[in-house]
Motif scaffolding. Structure first.
Motif, PDB file in Angstrom:
ATOM      1  N   PRO A 177      38.563  35.565  23.723  1.00  0.00           N
ATOM      2  CA  PRO A 177      38.384  35.544  25.178  1.00  0.00           C
ATOM      3  C   PRO A 177      37.884  36.896  25.691  1.00  0.00           C
ATOM      4  O   PRO A 177      38.438  37.942  25.333  1.00  0.00           O
ATOM      5  CB  PRO A 177      39.794  35.266  25.715  1.00  0.00           C
ATOM      6  CG  PRO A 177      40.616  34.861  24.536  1.00  0.00           C
ATOM      7  CD  PRO A 177      39.983  35.500  23.348  1.00  0.00           C
ATOM      8  N   ILE A 178      36.867  36.867  26.508  1.00  0.00           N
ATOM      9  CA  ILE A 178      36.334  38.093  27.094  1.00  0.00           C
ATOM     10  C   ILE A 178      35.990  37.836  28.560  1.00  0.00           C
ATOM     11  O   ILE A 178      35.768  36.703  28.968  1.00  0.00           O
ATOM     12  CB  ILE A 178      35.077  38.602  26.355  1.00  0.00           C
ATOM     13  CG1 ILE A 178      34.003  37.500  26.285  1.00  0.00           C
ATOM     14  CG2 ILE A 178      35.421  39.099  24.956  1.00  0.00           C
ATOM     15  CD1 ILE A 178      32.691  37.961  25.697  1.00  0.00           C
ATOM     16  N   GLY A 179      35.955  38.922  29.337  1.00  0.00           N
ATOM     17  CA  GLY A 179      35.590  38.820  30.738  1.00  0.00           C
ATOM     18  C   GLY A 179      36.789  38.615  31.637  1.00  0.00           C
ATOM     19  O   GLY A 179      37.852  38.127  31.230  1.00  0.00           O
ATOM     20  N   TRP A 180      36.619  39.048  32.876  1.00  0.00           N
ATOM     21  CA  TRP A 180      37.620  38.885  33.924  1.00  0.00           C
ATOM     22  C   TRP A 180      38.955  39.468  33.472  1.00  0.00           C
ATOM     23  O   TRP A 180      39.006  40.521  32.857  1.00  0.00           O
ATOM     24  CB  TRP A 180      37.722  37.406  34.319  1.00  0.00           C
ATOM     25  CG  TRP A 180      38.349  37.184  35.668  1.00  0.00           C
ATOM     26  CD1 TRP A 180      37.938  37.688  36.848  1.00  0.00           C
ATOM     27  CD2 TRP A 180      39.514  36.405  35.950  1.00  0.00           C
ATOM     28  NE1 TRP A 180      38.762  37.279  37.866  1.00  0.00           N
ATOM     29  CE2 TRP A 180      39.744  36.478  37.340  1.00  0.00           C
ATOM     30  CE3 TRP A 180      40.385  35.642  35.176  1.00  0.00           C
ATOM     31  CZ2 TRP A 180      40.798  35.832  37.966  1.00  0.00           C
ATOM     32  CZ3 TRP A 180      41.423  34.993  35.800  1.00  0.00           C
ATOM     33  CH2 TRP A 180      41.629  35.083  37.177  1.00  0.00           C
ATOM     34  N   LEU A 181      40.080  38.806  33.762  1.00  0.00           N
ATOM     35  CA  LEU A 181      41.390  39.356  33.380  1.00  0.00           C
ATOM     36  C   LEU A 181      41.626  39.324  31.876  1.00  0.00           C
ATOM     37  O   LEU A 181      42.543  39.981  31.378  1.00  0.00           O
ATOM     38  CB  LEU A 181      42.512  38.593  34.104  1.00  0.00           C
ATOM     39  CG  LEU A 181      42.658  38.871  35.604  1.00  0.00           C
ATOM     40  CD1 LEU A 181      43.796  38.045  36.184  1.00  0.00           C
ATOM     41  CD2 LEU A 181      42.905  40.349  35.862  1.00  0.00           C
ATOM     42  N   PHE A 182      40.811  38.558  31.154  1.00  0.00           N
ATOM     43  CA  PHE A 182      40.942  38.546  29.694  1.00  0.00           C
ATOM     44  C   PHE A 182      40.596  39.908  29.092  1.00  0.00           C
ATOM     45  O   PHE A 182      40.932  40.162  27.937  1.00  0.00           O
ATOM     46  CB  PHE A 182      40.038  37.467  29.093  1.00  0.00           C
ATOM     47  CG  PHE A 182      40.516  36.075  29.357  1.00  0.00           C
ATOM     48  CD1 PHE A 182      41.567  35.533  28.630  1.00  0.00           C
ATOM     49  CD2 PHE A 182      39.932  35.302  30.348  1.00  0.00           C
ATOM     50  CE1 PHE A 182      42.014  34.250  28.876  1.00  0.00           C
ATOM     51  CE2 PHE A 182      40.368  34.011  30.603  1.00  0.00           C
ATOM     52  CZ  PHE A 182      41.415  33.486  29.871  1.00  0.00           C
ATOM     53  N   ASN A 183      39.945  40.761  29.843  1.00  0.00           N
ATOM     54  CA  ASN A 183      39.681  42.123  29.359  1.00  0.00           C
ATOM     55  C   ASN A 183      40.931  42.984  29.368  1.00  0.00           C
ATOM     56  O   ASN A 183      40.962  44.042  28.739  1.00  0.00           O
ATOM     57  CB  ASN A 183      38.596  42.790  30.211  1.00  0.00           C
ATOM     58  CG  ASN A 183      37.225  42.188  29.972  1.00  0.00           C
ATOM     59  OD1 ASN A 183      36.971  41.578  28.935  1.00  0.00           O
ATOM     60  ND2 ASN A 183      36.326  42.360  30.934  1.00  0.00           N
ATOM     61  N   TYR A 184      41.956  42.518  30.080  1.00  0.00           N
ATOM     62  CA  TYR A 184      43.175  43.310  30.223  1.00  0.00           C
ATOM     63  C   TYR A 184      44.388  42.679  29.550  1.00  0.00           C
ATOM     64  O   TYR A 184      45.257  43.386  29.046  1.00  0.00           O
ATOM     65  CB  TYR A 184      43.487  43.525  31.710  1.00  0.00           C
ATOM     66  CG  TYR A 184      42.366  44.192  32.458  1.00  0.00           C
ATOM     67  CD1 TYR A 184      42.210  45.570  32.425  1.00  0.00           C
ATOM     68  CD2 TYR A 184      41.439  43.434  33.180  1.00  0.00           C
ATOM     69  CE1 TYR A 184      41.166  46.191  33.102  1.00  0.00           C
ATOM     70  CE2 TYR A 184      40.393  44.039  33.857  1.00  0.00           C
ATOM     71  CZ  TYR A 184      40.263  45.425  33.812  1.00  0.00           C
ATOM     72  OH  TYR A 184      39.228  46.025  34.474  1.00  0.00           O
ATOM     73  N   ILE A 185      44.456  41.352  29.554  1.00  0.00           N
ATOM     74  CA  ILE A 185      45.580  40.647  28.942  1.00  0.00           C
ATOM     75  C   ILE A 185      45.096  39.409  28.190  1.00  0.00           C
ATOM     76  O   ILE A 185      44.069  38.829  28.525  1.00  0.00           O
ATOM     77  CB  ILE A 185      46.647  40.233  29.980  1.00  0.00           C
ATOM     78  CG1 ILE A 185      46.006  39.465  31.154  1.00  0.00           C
ATOM     79  CG2 ILE A 185      47.431  41.437  30.471  1.00  0.00           C
ATOM     80  CD1 ILE A 185      47.001  38.995  32.198  1.00  0.00           C
ATOM     81  N   SER A 186      45.864  39.014  27.202  1.00  0.00           N
ATOM     82  CA  SER A 186      45.498  37.845  26.399  1.00  0.00           C
ATOM     83  C   SER A 186      45.750  36.530  27.117  1.00  0.00           C
ATOM     84  O   SER A 186      45.068  35.538  26.855  1.00  0.00           O
ATOM     85  CB  SER A 186      46.287  37.852  25.080  1.00  0.00           C
ATOM     86  OG  SER A 186      45.966  38.965  24.299  1.00  0.00           O
ATOM     87  N   CYS A 187      46.729  36.506  28.019  1.00  0.00           N
ATOM     88  CA  CYS A 187      47.156  35.246  28.636  1.00  0.00           C
ATOM     89  C   CYS A 187      47.220  35.340  30.159  1.00  0.00           C
ATOM     90  O   CYS A 187      48.308  35.246  30.748  1.00  0.00           O
ATOM     91  CB  CYS A 187      48.517  34.826  28.080  1.00  0.00           C
ATOM     92  SG  CYS A 187      48.577  34.654  26.292  1.00  0.00           S
TER      93      CYS A 187
END
Length: 267
Positions: A194-204
């Motif tokens: 997962p990449i982009g948006w909040l996925f750049n900061y947390i996995s879930c």
């Protein structure tokens, strides 16, 4: 005997403590279940999705599983709202918020999620159905029958802060689910990095959004059932987020080392 009389006869809360009733027992069970679930999920991953495995009995298709197990939440909440005298604006806002989440979760999400044809253990469906029945009961009966909210509640800090949190969490949850579907649709594998948006900061971020959402519910209703649901949500999703984060790091060698599991910049 009318519905109102039946409910008052069997479910009436006794503030003087003259006797324990079904509402009190159910509320206590939910708080106890939260502790049990929190501990168990650190050792046993829920056997569906990326953690699907043999040994959990009969299965049904995921889309039907989600519909069945989530159904008590909107049904019971709507029943207690309709059968109560709570028709002023605060209660109307409450039911709209609850149904906004659960109509989507029950009737839309199951058919839009990735892997909706995958097997889902019937045992988990039964367990989730029972919990959602308990939770729908205490929140519906508690919020619409026991707690009182007048128009002044709409300008209280609890309602304003809780509403902002609920809407924020709702949006994060739905956007995260949508982006996951889009990523998997473009990828060649069932699961992608997962990449982009909040996925750049947390996995879930979908779990993070749901925890924020029900934290908002606890605040805006300022109720023990709302708090119990929030605590259970955290107890259920936090360990699963940790497990998913570990799975991502083990599965994708290039997984970002600074990405956290469920709370940005923290854990």
């Amino acid at each position: 005997m009318t519905i109102n009389l039946i409910l008052k006869t069997f479910l009436t809360h006794d503030p003087a403590g003259a006797g324990t009733n079904l509402y009190d027992i159910t509320l206590t069970v939910i708080y106890c279940l939260a502790l049990i679930v929190f501990l168990v999920l650190f050792f046993v991953s829920a056997p569906y999705g990326k953690f699907t495995r043999m040994g959990w009995g009969s299965t049904i298709r995921s889309k039907w599983a989600w519909m069945i197990m989530e159904f008590p939440s909107p049904a019971l909440m709507l029943f207690f709202f309709v059968s109560s005298d709570a028709k002023q604006l605060p209660w109307t806002i409450f039911i709209i918020m609850w149904l906004a989440h659960y109509i989507h979760r029950t009737f839309i999400y199951p058919f839009r999620q990735s892997g909706n044809e995958k097997p889902y253990p019937v045992l988990l469906v039964i367990m989730a159905f029972l919990f959602n029945s308990l939770n729908g009961f205490v929140n519906g009966y508690g919020v619409f029958w026991l707690y009182h909210y007048d128009l002044a509640w709409l300008v209280s800090w609890q309602f304003i802060t809780g509403t902002l949190l609920f809407i924020t969490g709702f949006a994060i949850n739905k956007i995260s689910d949508s982006k996951l579907r889009e990523l998997r649709r473009k990828g060649d594998q069932a699961y992608v990095l997962p990449i982009g948006w909040l996925f750049n900061y947390i996995s879930c971020p979908h779990y993070f959004g749901e925890m924020v959402e029900w934290g908002g519910w606890a605040l805006l209703t300022w109720s023990l059932p709302g708090l119990g649901f929030f605590i259970f949500t955290v107890a259920n999703l936090f360990p699963r987020a940790i497990t998913s984060h570990r799975w991502y790091r083990d599965t994708f060698p290039d997984y970002p080392v600074r990405r956290k599991a469920v709370i940005p910049f923290i854990i």
